[in-house]
Design a protein around this motif. Structure first.
Motif, short mmCIF file in Angstrom:
data_model
loop_
_atom_site.label_atom_id
_atom_site.label_comp_id
_atom_site.label_asym_id
_atom_site.label_seq_id
_atom_site.Cartn_x
_atom_site.Cartn_y
_atom_site.Cartn_z
N GLY A 138 1.02 -3.12 2.85
CA GLY A 138 -0.18 -2.31 2.64
C GLY A 138 -0.86 -1.94 3.93
O GLY A 138 -1.37 -0.81 4.09
N MET A 139 -0.88 -2.87 4.91
CA MET A 139 -1.52 -2.59 6.20
C MET A 139 -0.73 -1.54 6.98
O MET A 139 -1.31 -0.69 7.67
CB MET A 139 -1.65 -3.88 6.99
CG MET A 139 -2.62 -4.88 6.36
SD MET A 139 -2.45 -6.55 7.04
CE MET A 139 -3.29 -6.38 8.59
N LYS A 140 0.60 -1.58 6.87
CA LYS A 140 1.42 -0.56 7.54
C LYS A 140 1.12 0.83 6.97
O LYS A 140 1.02 1.81 7.72
CB LYS A 140 2.91 -0.87 7.36
CG LYS A 140 3.40 -2.05 8.18
CD LYS A 140 4.86 -2.37 7.85
CE LYS A 140 5.33 -3.60 8.61
NZ LYS A 140 6.69 -4.02 8.21
N GLN A 141 0.99 0.91 5.65
CA GLN A 141 0.68 2.20 5.02
C GLN A 141 -0.67 2.73 5.52
O GLN A 141 -0.81 3.92 5.81
CB GLN A 141 0.62 2.04 3.50
CG GLN A 141 1.87 1.50 2.83
CD GLN A 141 2.98 2.52 2.74
OE1 GLN A 141 3.97 2.43 3.46
NE2 GLN A 141 2.86 3.47 1.86
N SER A 184 -4.36 -2.48 -2.24
CA SER A 184 -4.09 -1.63 -1.07
C SER A 184 -4.03 -0.15 -1.48
O SER A 184 -4.48 0.72 -0.73
CB SER A 184 -2.77 -2.03 -0.40
OG SER A 184 -2.84 -3.34 0.09
N ARG A 185 -3.50 0.12 -2.68
CA ARG A 185 -3.45 1.51 -3.16
C ARG A 185 -4.85 2.07 -3.31
O ARG A 185 -5.14 3.19 -2.92
CB ARG A 185 -2.73 1.56 -4.51
CG ARG A 185 -1.37 2.18 -4.39
CD ARG A 185 -0.72 2.62 -5.64
NE ARG A 185 -0.93 1.86 -6.83
CZ ARG A 185 -1.15 2.40 -8.02
NH1 ARG A 185 -1.25 3.69 -8.13
NH2 ARG A 185 -1.28 1.65 -9.08
N LEU A 244 3.67 -11.49 -9.61
CA LEU A 244 2.84 -10.41 -9.10
C LEU A 244 1.89 -10.95 -8.04
O LEU A 244 1.56 -12.14 -8.03
CB LEU A 244 2.02 -9.77 -10.23
CG LEU A 244 2.69 -8.72 -11.11
CD1 LEU A 244 3.85 -9.32 -11.89
CD2 LEU A 244 1.68 -8.09 -12.07
N GLY A 245 1.44 -10.06 -7.19
CA GLY A 245 0.47 -10.45 -6.18
C GLY A 245 0.28 -9.35 -5.17
O GLY A 245 1.11 -8.45 -5.04
N PRO A 246 -0.82 -9.39 -4.42
CA PRO A 246 -1.02 -8.40 -3.35
C PRO A 246 0.03 -8.55 -2.26
O PRO A 246 0.73 -9.56 -2.19
CB PRO A 246 -2.42 -8.75 -2.81
CG PRO A 246 -3.05 -9.64 -3.82
CD PRO A 246 -1.92 -10.35 -4.51
N ASN A 247 0.13 -7.54 -1.39
CA ASN A 247 1.03 -7.66 -0.24
C ASN A 247 0.64 -8.87 0.59
O ASN A 247 -0.54 -9.10 0.86
CB ASN A 247 0.95 -6.40 0.63
CG ASN A 247 1.55 -5.19 -0.06
OD1 ASN A 247 0.82 -4.38 -0.61
ND2 ASN A 247 2.86 -5.07 -0.05
N GLY A 248 1.64 -9.68 0.96
CA GLY A 248 1.37 -10.86 1.77
C GLY A 248 0.91 -12.07 0.99
O GLY A 248 0.51 -13.08 1.58
N ALA A 249 0.99 -12.02 -0.36
CA ALA A 249 0.49 -13.12 -1.18
C ALA A 249 1.46 -14.28 -1.27
O ALA A 249 1.09 -15.38 -1.68
CB ALA A 249 0.17 -12.62 -2.59
#
Length: 607
Positions: A148-151, A179-180, A386-391
């Protein structure tokens, strides 16, 4: 930018590539298109290989059309024109970041390429990194950022010059819901401040539904165009909801799978073209000219009309016979699992978990990626992580699939302990990686043969299984092309077919639907439902939150810990309470649970 000049204008634009085996591939087939001044946000949607990325590259001058006229902001898109680099920005799917450079250095390079003076660039870089939440990570190498941070960094780079036209190629693919939302908030703020026109491609139809105009591409041509509301009218009178609230979990799952298998027939035998579990109901789409029909064991009194969604219009225009398989395959779903698994109903003994994780933990140096994680997956169960990026979900997933050893804890796969019987466990498992991981120089057929032999298949049994999978995944015409030359969608299908080659007892699918259009996603989920119906266990990760509705149960992980686990209805209740849970989306429940837990951690840390 003069308001009267269309942001995008194309006249009879064609683009041809040389495909596998010297085959001529017409990516764009004489497209004619002109955006209206009031169309400030335009969405490109369509199946993989429809021509979306090619169109965006032509509009920013990275590729040249073979025929026709192209105008971006009224001018021919010349990449050597320094004025163009300031007025038009493009964010590719690959993001175009330099992994070794820091966030700040990536931004400074973008500013230099766009001719922005250093003093002005420094202020804009600081502003955009703060806006995207990357301020604290200014000196971190791009390669060490989460997805998400890269995006967000790539989007910040595209916004540096405050362009008049912004072109985005699937800017949120593979990104978690938090992140979206953050990406679209940044874009909304910049659009409001600078009145830019945005043309973006997306696999998320809810993103397209928020656009002023939607363009549907298929096989290099425009097959539909209009406002989301105009396109949705095509499905008026054909969209229904079947209520699942109040049913037992077992009955709810039975009905969900029954409707999905009826829709999977995709022929005259079924009244339903599409069937999707959503928010405590089944969203149904009626075949053309049919009346709703129900088997005797399904209550028609639970059916009611619902407003059309953009995905309903998309299905009517693109599904035809894309998502279904033949009726013989559906009949096979009722048979016992070919590798020996039995459903809980068929077995006389109480079923035992096929996947057991007990107190698993994973450390990378001093960093705890996964901490004290415990759960089971039963035969016939579809279980989501499921989870956020980096979870920590990818780390958890890789430990379960025996690709990464656990630092602590125990994992059993179909009774085989990963510490003492790893080879046996691997023979019982099918694994589909998020990234393409097959042999690019081997053909599709050769890849299937290689993986089949790796799992002990041979002779006529292997030949028959290969032909079955080539047919089932619609790869017959591509069977003798090198895997690396296939479209991304065909590569994804081939990867999944290789994972299914030996009829494993357990299948691990790591974001298998990332970047796929809804027809491909529906097709995969129907295969998963039939696979689970044979008694196999399925473990999935996904960033499409609505896909969690297909799961019998799923867990939500953040900061390496499980913060919620249960059925879709139980997760909604955990987020909102029993009284307010009805009708809530899994995505909103996911965000509510994650944000609530993060706030608790922040307060605990402050204390």
């Amino acid at each position: 930018m003069t308001a009267r000049i269309p942001a995008v204008s194309l006249q009879s634009v064609r683009k041809v590539y040389q495909g596998a085996g010297g085959k001529r591939v017409e990516a764009l087939k004489g497209i004619t298109l002109e955006t209206a001044p009031e169309e400030r946000l335009t969405a490109l949607i369509g199946p993989d290989g429809a021509g979306k990325s090619t169109l965006l590259k032509i509009l920013c001058g990275l590729e040249a059309a073979d025929a026709g006229t192209v105008r971006s902001l009224g001018a021919h898109p010349d990449p050597d024109d320094p004025g163009l680099l300031k007025r038009i920005a493009y964010m590719p799917q690959s993001l175009g970041l330099y992994r070794e450079l820091s966030c700040r250095e990536n931004m400074e390079l973008q500013a230099e390429l766009r001719g922005i003076p250093p003093a002005e660039a420094a202020e804009k870089i600081r502003e955009l990194l703060v806006l995207t939440g990357l301020g604290p990570f200014m000196e971190r190498p791009a390669g060490k950022l989460s997805g998400g941070m890269k995006q967000k960094l790539a989007l910040a780079g595209a916004l540096l010059a405050s362009p008049d036209l912004l072109l985005l190629d699937e800017p949120t693919v593979g990104v978690d819901p938090l992140s979206r939302r953050e990406l679209w908030n940044v874009l909304k703020e910049r659009r409001k401040a600078h009145d830019m026109a945005v043309l973006f491609s997306t696999a998320y139809l809810e993103e397209a539904e928020a656009a002023d105009s939607v363009i549907l591409l298929e096989e290099g041509g425009i097959i539909a165009r209009g406002s989301p509301q105009t396109l949705k009218e095509a499905a008026r009178g054909r969209t229904f909801a079947y209520a699942l609230e109040g049913l037992s979990p077992e009955e709810s799952e039975r009905i969900k799978r029954r409707f999905m298998l009826m829709a999977a027939a995709s022929d005259a035998s079924s009244p339903w073209l599409d069937a999707v579990p959503r928010e405590g109901r089944m969203d149904l789409l009626l075949q053309n000219g049919r009346s709703p029909e129900f088997p005797n064991d399904i209550d028609p009194g639970r059916l009611s009309p619902r407003p059309p969604r953009l995905e309903d219009a998309y299905a009517l225009l693109t599904f035809r016979d894309a998502p279904g398989e033949d009726s013989e395959a559906h009949a096979a779903s009722a048979r016992p699992h070919e590798s020996g698994g039995l459903s809980a109903i068929e077995s006389m003994e109480a079923p035992k978990p096929l996947v057991i994780a007990r107190g698993i933990r994973r450390l990378f140096g001093n960093f705890v990626a996964v901490d004290d994680t415990t759960f089971d997956v039963m035969p016939g169960e579809i279980f989501g992580i499921l989870g956020p990026n980096g979870a920590g979900k990818t780390t958890t997933f890789r430990m379960l699939a025996s690709l990464l050893p656990a630092s602590e804890g125990e994992i059993e796969i179909a009774g085989a302990n990963l510490k003492s019987a790893k080879s046996l466990a691997r023979s019982l498992v099918g694994y589909v990686a998020q990234k393409f991981s097959l042999y690019a120089k081997l053909t599709a057929r050769e890849n299937l043969r290689f993986f089949g032999r790796s799992f002990g298949l041979s002779g006529k049994a292997l030949d028959a299984r290969i032909e079955e999978l080539l047919h089932d995944f619609r790869l017959v015409e591509k069977a003798d092309f090198p895997a690396g030359s296939l479209s991304l969608g065909a590569q994804k299908d081939l990867s999944i077919a290789c994972g299914f080659i030996h009829n494993p007892k357990i299948i691990f699918l790591d974001e298998a639907t990332s970047g796929a259009d809804i027809a491909q996603r529906r097709a995969l989920w129907r295969r998963i439902v039939r696979f689970a119906a044979k008694g196999a266990a399925v473990v999935v990760t996904t960033h499409f939150m609505e896909e969690a509705e297909y799961c019998d149960r799923f867990l939500i992980q953040d900061a390496g810990k499980i913060i919620a686990i249960g059925s879709p209805s139980e997760i909604r209740e955990a987020a909102y309470g029993k009284e307010k849970a009805e009708g809530a989306s899994i995505e909103s429940a996911f965000i509510e649970i994650v944000e609530k837990k993060r706030l608790e951690r922040e307060k605990g840390g402050a204390a």
